[in-house]
Design a protein around this motif. Structure first.
Motif, PDB file in Angstrom:
ATOM      1  N   GLY A 246      -0.422   4.228 -12.288  1.00  0.00           N
ATOM      2  CA  GLY A 246       0.905   3.803 -11.988  1.00  0.00           C
ATOM      3  C   GLY A 246       1.423   4.501 -10.728  1.00  0.00           C
ATOM      4  O   GLY A 246       1.070   5.729 -10.353  1.00  0.00           O
ATOM      5  N   GLY A 247       2.526   4.031 -10.131  1.00  0.00           N
ATOM      6  CA  GLY A 247       3.120   4.664  -9.218  1.00  0.00           C
ATOM      7  C   GLY A 247       3.906   5.681  -9.518  1.00  0.00           C
ATOM      8  O   GLY A 247       4.253   5.955 -10.504  1.00  0.00           O
ATOM      9  N   ILE A 248       4.498   6.323  -8.646  1.00  0.00           N
ATOM     10  CA  ILE A 248       5.275   7.655  -8.977  1.00  0.00           C
ATOM     11  C   ILE A 248       6.665   7.090  -9.613  1.00  0.00           C
ATOM     12  O   ILE A 248       7.043   6.032  -9.294  1.00  0.00           O
ATOM     13  CB  ILE A 248       5.844   8.222  -7.426  1.00  0.00           C
ATOM     14  N   GLY A 249       7.012   7.869 -10.871  1.00  0.00           N
ATOM     15  CA  GLY A 249       8.077   7.478 -11.577  1.00  0.00           C
ATOM     16  C   GLY A 249       7.804   6.634 -12.455  1.00  0.00           C
ATOM     17  O   GLY A 249       8.839   5.894 -13.128  1.00  0.00           O
TER      18      GLY A 249
ATOM     19  N   PRO B 111       9.875  -1.434 -11.559  1.00  0.00           N
ATOM     20  CA  PRO B 111      10.151  -1.917 -10.417  1.00  0.00           C
ATOM     21  C   PRO B 111      10.399  -0.494  -9.109  1.00  0.00           C
ATOM     22  O   PRO B 111      10.688   0.673  -9.972  1.00  0.00           O
ATOM     23  CB  PRO B 111      11.433  -2.616 -10.442  1.00  0.00           C
ATOM     24  N   GLU B 112      10.419  -0.861  -8.298  1.00  0.00           N
ATOM     25  CA  GLU B 112      10.623   0.259  -7.082  1.00  0.00           C
ATOM     26  C   GLU B 112      11.978   0.807  -7.223  1.00  0.00           C
ATOM     27  O   GLU B 112      11.863   2.022  -7.160  1.00  0.00           O
ATOM     28  CB  GLU B 112      10.581  -0.212  -5.490  1.00  0.00           C
ATOM     29  N   ASP B 113      13.070   0.423  -7.639  1.00  0.00           N
ATOM     30  CA  ASP B 113      14.299   0.997  -7.698  1.00  0.00           C
ATOM     31  C   ASP B 113      14.495   1.843  -8.971  1.00  0.00           C
ATOM     32  O   ASP B 113      14.717   3.018  -8.770  1.00  0.00           O
ATOM     33  CB  ASP B 113      15.466  -0.020  -7.681  1.00  0.00           C
ATOM     34  N   VAL B 114      13.510   1.677 -10.005  1.00  0.00           N
ATOM     35  CA  VAL B 114      13.424   2.465 -10.975  1.00  0.00           C
ATOM     36  C   VAL B 114      12.305   3.507 -10.785  1.00  0.00           C
ATOM     37  O   VAL B 114      12.758   4.662 -11.208  1.00  0.00           O
ATOM     38  CB  VAL B 114      12.863   1.602 -12.372  1.00  0.00           C
ATOM     39  N   GLN B 115      11.544   3.480  -9.854  1.00  0.00           N
ATOM     40  CA  GLN B 115      10.711   4.650  -9.421  1.00  0.00           C
ATOM     41  C   GLN B 115      11.422   5.586  -8.662  1.00  0.00           C
ATOM     42  O   GLN B 115      11.370   6.580  -8.975  1.00  0.00           O
ATOM     43  CB  GLN B 115       9.583   3.917  -8.414  1.00  0.00           C
ATOM     44  N   LEU B 116      12.260   5.165  -7.575  1.00  0.00           N
ATOM     45  CA  LEU B 116      13.321   5.930  -7.073  1.00  0.00           C
ATOM     46  C   LEU B 116      14.160   7.000  -7.789  1.00  0.00           C
ATOM     47  O   LEU B 116      14.260   8.130  -7.762  1.00  0.00           O
ATOM     48  CB  LEU B 116      13.977   5.169  -5.975  1.00  0.00           C
ATOM     49  N   GLN B 117      14.837   5.974  -8.906  1.00  0.00           N
ATOM     50  CA  GLN B 117      15.801   6.672  -9.650  1.00  0.00           C
ATOM     51  C   GLN B 117      15.115   7.689 -10.588  1.00  0.00           C
ATOM     52  O   GLN B 117      15.476   8.949 -10.377  1.00  0.00           O
ATOM     53  CB  GLN B 117      16.292   5.578 -10.626  1.00  0.00           C
TER      54      GLN B 117
ATOM     55  N   ASP C  14      13.835   9.880   0.709  1.00  0.00           N
ATOM     56  CA  ASP C  14      12.970   9.266   1.895  1.00  0.00           C
ATOM     57  C   ASP C  14      11.583   9.792   1.550  1.00  0.00           C
ATOM     58  O   ASP C  14      10.711   8.999   1.800  1.00  0.00           O
ATOM     59  CB  ASP C  14      13.504  10.143   3.356  1.00  0.00           C
ATOM     60  N   GLN C  15      11.499  10.899   0.937  1.00  0.00           N
ATOM     61  CA  GLN C  15      10.065  11.435   0.794  1.00  0.00           C
ATOM     62  C   GLN C  15       9.373  10.466  -0.459  1.00  0.00           C
ATOM     63  O   GLN C  15       8.435  10.296  -0.582  1.00  0.00           O
ATOM     64  CB  GLN C  15      10.235  13.124  -0.041  1.00  0.00           C
ATOM     65  N   ILE C  16      10.472  10.088  -1.347  1.00  0.00           N
ATOM     66  CA  ILE C  16       9.705   9.268  -2.425  1.00  0.00           C
ATOM     67  C   ILE C  16       9.206   8.042  -1.890  1.00  0.00           C
ATOM     68  O   ILE C  16       8.144   7.357  -2.234  1.00  0.00           O
ATOM     69  CB  ILE C  16      10.893   9.186  -3.700  1.00  0.00           C
ATOM     70  N   ARG C  17      10.042   7.374  -0.876  1.00  0.00           N
ATOM     71  CA  ARG C  17       9.861   6.188  -0.385  1.00  0.00           C
ATOM     72  C   ARG C  17       8.442   6.158   0.309  1.00  0.00           C
ATOM     73  O   ARG C  17       7.631   5.289   0.363  1.00  0.00           O
ATOM     74  CB  ARG C  17      10.859   5.622   0.528  1.00  0.00           C
ATOM     75  N   LYS C  18       8.390   7.568   1.061  1.00  0.00           N
ATOM     76  CA  LYS C  18       6.911   7.609   1.603  1.00  0.00           C
ATOM     77  C   LYS C  18       5.765   7.711   0.761  1.00  0.00           C
ATOM     78  O   LYS C  18       4.638   7.117   1.095  1.00  0.00           O
ATOM     79  CB  LYS C  18       7.093   8.906   2.594  1.00  0.00           C
ATOM     80  N   ILE C  19       5.891   8.348  -0.302  1.00  0.00           N
ATOM     81  CA  ILE C  19       4.952   8.441  -1.282  1.00  0.00           C
ATOM     82  C   ILE C  19       4.670   6.907  -1.783  1.00  0.00           C
ATOM     83  O   ILE C  19       3.443   6.535  -1.954  1.00  0.00           O
ATOM     84  CB  ILE C  19       5.406   9.600  -2.461  1.00  0.00           C
ATOM     85  N   ILE C  20       5.630   6.281  -2.249  1.00  0.00           N
ATOM     86  CA  ILE C  20       5.605   4.895  -2.600  1.00  0.00           C
ATOM     87  C   ILE C  20       4.476   4.121  -1.462  1.00  0.00           C
ATOM     88  O   ILE C  20       3.533   3.283  -1.745  1.00  0.00           O
ATOM     89  CB  ILE C  20       6.844   4.245  -2.966  1.00  0.00           C
ATOM     90  N   ALA C  21       4.883   4.321  -0.283  1.00  0.00           N
ATOM     91  CA  ALA C  21       4.253   3.462   0.861  1.00  0.00           C
ATOM     92  C   ALA C  21       2.864   4.054   0.907  1.00  0.00           C
ATOM     93  O   ALA C  21       2.111   3.214   1.391  1.00  0.00           O
ATOM     94  CB  ALA C  21       4.996   3.787   2.166  1.00  0.00           C
TER      95      ALA C  21
ATOM     96  N   GLN D  12       1.033   4.777  -1.661  1.00  0.00           N
ATOM     97  CA  GLN D  12       0.203   4.103  -2.562  1.00  0.00           C
ATOM     98  C   GLN D  12      -0.052   2.606  -2.390  1.00  0.00           C
ATOM     99  O   GLN D  12       0.760   1.863  -1.787  1.00  0.00           O
ATOM    100  CB  GLN D  12       0.828   4.589  -4.015  1.00  0.00           C
ATOM    101  N   LEU D  13      -0.915   2.115  -3.206  1.00  0.00           N
ATOM    102  CA  LEU D  13      -1.144   0.765  -3.373  1.00  0.00           C
ATOM    103  C   LEU D  13       0.316  -0.018  -3.661  1.00  0.00           C
ATOM    104  O   LEU D  13       0.938   0.341  -4.572  1.00  0.00           O
ATOM    105  CB  LEU D  13      -2.124   0.200  -4.390  1.00  0.00           C
ATOM    106  N   PRO D  14       0.494  -1.210  -2.842  1.00  0.00           N
ATOM    107  CA  PRO D  14       1.512  -2.071  -3.559  1.00  0.00           C
ATOM    108  C   PRO D  14       1.563  -2.295  -4.857  1.00  0.00           C
ATOM    109  O   PRO D  14       0.482  -2.687  -5.429  1.00  0.00           O
ATOM    110  CB  PRO D  14       1.724  -3.275  -2.521  1.00  0.00           C
ATOM    111  N   ARG D  15       2.542  -2.417  -5.598  1.00  0.00           N
ATOM    112  CA  ARG D  15       2.612  -2.662  -6.898  1.00  0.00           C
ATOM    113  C   ARG D  15       1.899  -3.927  -7.462  1.00  0.00           C
ATOM    114  O   ARG D  15       1.053  -3.959  -8.373  1.00  0.00           O
ATOM    115  CB  ARG D  15       4.283  -3.083  -7.451  1.00  0.00           C
ATOM    116  N   GLU D  16       2.273  -5.063  -6.463  1.00  0.00           N
ATOM    117  CA  GLU D  16       1.469  -6.196  -6.938  1.00  0.00           C
ATOM    118  C   GLU D  16       0.116  -5.985  -6.929  1.00  0.00           C
ATOM    119  O   GLU D  16      -0.859  -6.782  -7.791  1.00  0.00           O
ATOM    120  CB  GLU D  16       1.740  -7.425  -5.860  1.00  0.00           C
ATOM    121  N   GLN D  17      -0.596  -5.265  -5.885  1.00  0.00           N
ATOM    122  CA  GLN D  17      -1.894  -5.400  -5.799  1.00  0.00           C
ATOM    123  C   GLN D  17      -2.311  -4.376  -6.914  1.00  0.00           C
ATOM    124  O   GLN D  17      -3.621  -4.729  -7.448  1.00  0.00           O
ATOM    125  CB  GLN D  17      -2.382  -4.596  -4.243  1.00  0.00           C
ATOM    126  N   ARG D  18      -1.741  -3.370  -7.191  1.00  0.00           N
ATOM    127  CA  ARG D  18      -2.058  -2.387  -8.426  1.00  0.00           C
ATOM    128  C   ARG D  18      -2.222  -3.103  -9.586  1.00  0.00           C
ATOM    129  O   ARG D  18      -3.213  -3.120 -10.306  1.00  0.00           O
ATOM    130  CB  ARG D  18      -0.981  -1.122  -8.365  1.00  0.00           C
TER     131      ARG D  18
END
Length: 200
Positions: A10-13, A134-140, A151-158, A160-166
């Motif tokens: 799963g993505g960060i967060g 969703p990405e906003d929940v990941q960030l929060q 900014d760092q969290i957005r870089k980590i998300i970027a 990683q694989l896009p959500r849809e693909q994962r």
């Protein structure tokens, strides 16, 4: 691979640690790729020696352990440096993961890895499960838990694989925008299904 292995990602967060903690409480052995990644670069390890040879003495802290913040800076925006680091660490990580998966004594074993698909670790698994938000929940969540800037969290998300693909890559997906108790409720039937599959 003798054991029946569930790849958990799963993505960060997203809550994959909460998911693996719950499965561990049900008696499932967890092999955590993040922990393995730290173990293979402990002082005295061949991987740490190779990192210092390549990146220089700045890659070490005064106590002889890996200077992670410094190294992260070097590789984050530099593809060549990142590839060099991965070529040192990934084979060592993979071998240790295989050893731990094979040694596990539980009805099935979980390989928990944030980069399960990106590093081809899913090839070591029988089935895969994504914990998704969703990405906003990941960030929060990541901002409230880690000492990382948005900014760092957005870089980590970027990175990683896009959500849809994962989610498209996975056999099973749990949507985890609710409470921890709701996450457990969704995991329990899957756990029972995995027990059944492993027994067969």
């Amino acid at each position: 691979m003798a054991n029946w292995v569930l790849g958990l990602t799963g993505g960060i967060g997203s809550g994959k640690t909460a998911a693996s903690d719950y499965l561990a409480s049900l008696g499932v052995v967890i092999v955590d790729a993040d922990i393995v990644a730290r173990e293979v670069v402990e002082p005295g390890s061949p991987a740490l020696t190779a990192i210092v040879d390549y990146f220089g003495p700045e890659s070490l802290l005064e106590n002889g352990s890996l200077n992670r913040p410094w190294l992260r800076q070097q590789v984050f925006d530099n593809v060549e440096q990142r590839k060099a680091l991965e070529s040192i660490t990934h084979p060592a990580i993979r071998q240790r993961i295989i050893d731990q998966l094979e040694a596990a004594k539980s009805p099935y074993v979980v390989l928990a890895s944030p980069l399960l698909f990106e590093t081809n670790q899913h090839a070591l698994t029988t089935r895969t499960l994504v914990i998704d938000v969703p990405e906003d929940v990941q960030l929060q969540r990541a901002a409230s838990r880690d000492q990382n800037s948005e900014d760092q969290i957005r870089k980590i998300i970027a990175s990683q694989l896009p959500r849809e693909q994962r989610c498209a890559n996975a056999h099973d997906v749990i949507e985890n925008t609710g409470t921890v108790a709701q996450l457990h409720q969704r995991l329990l039937p899957l756990h029972q299904y995995y027990l059944q599959q492993a027994a067969d």
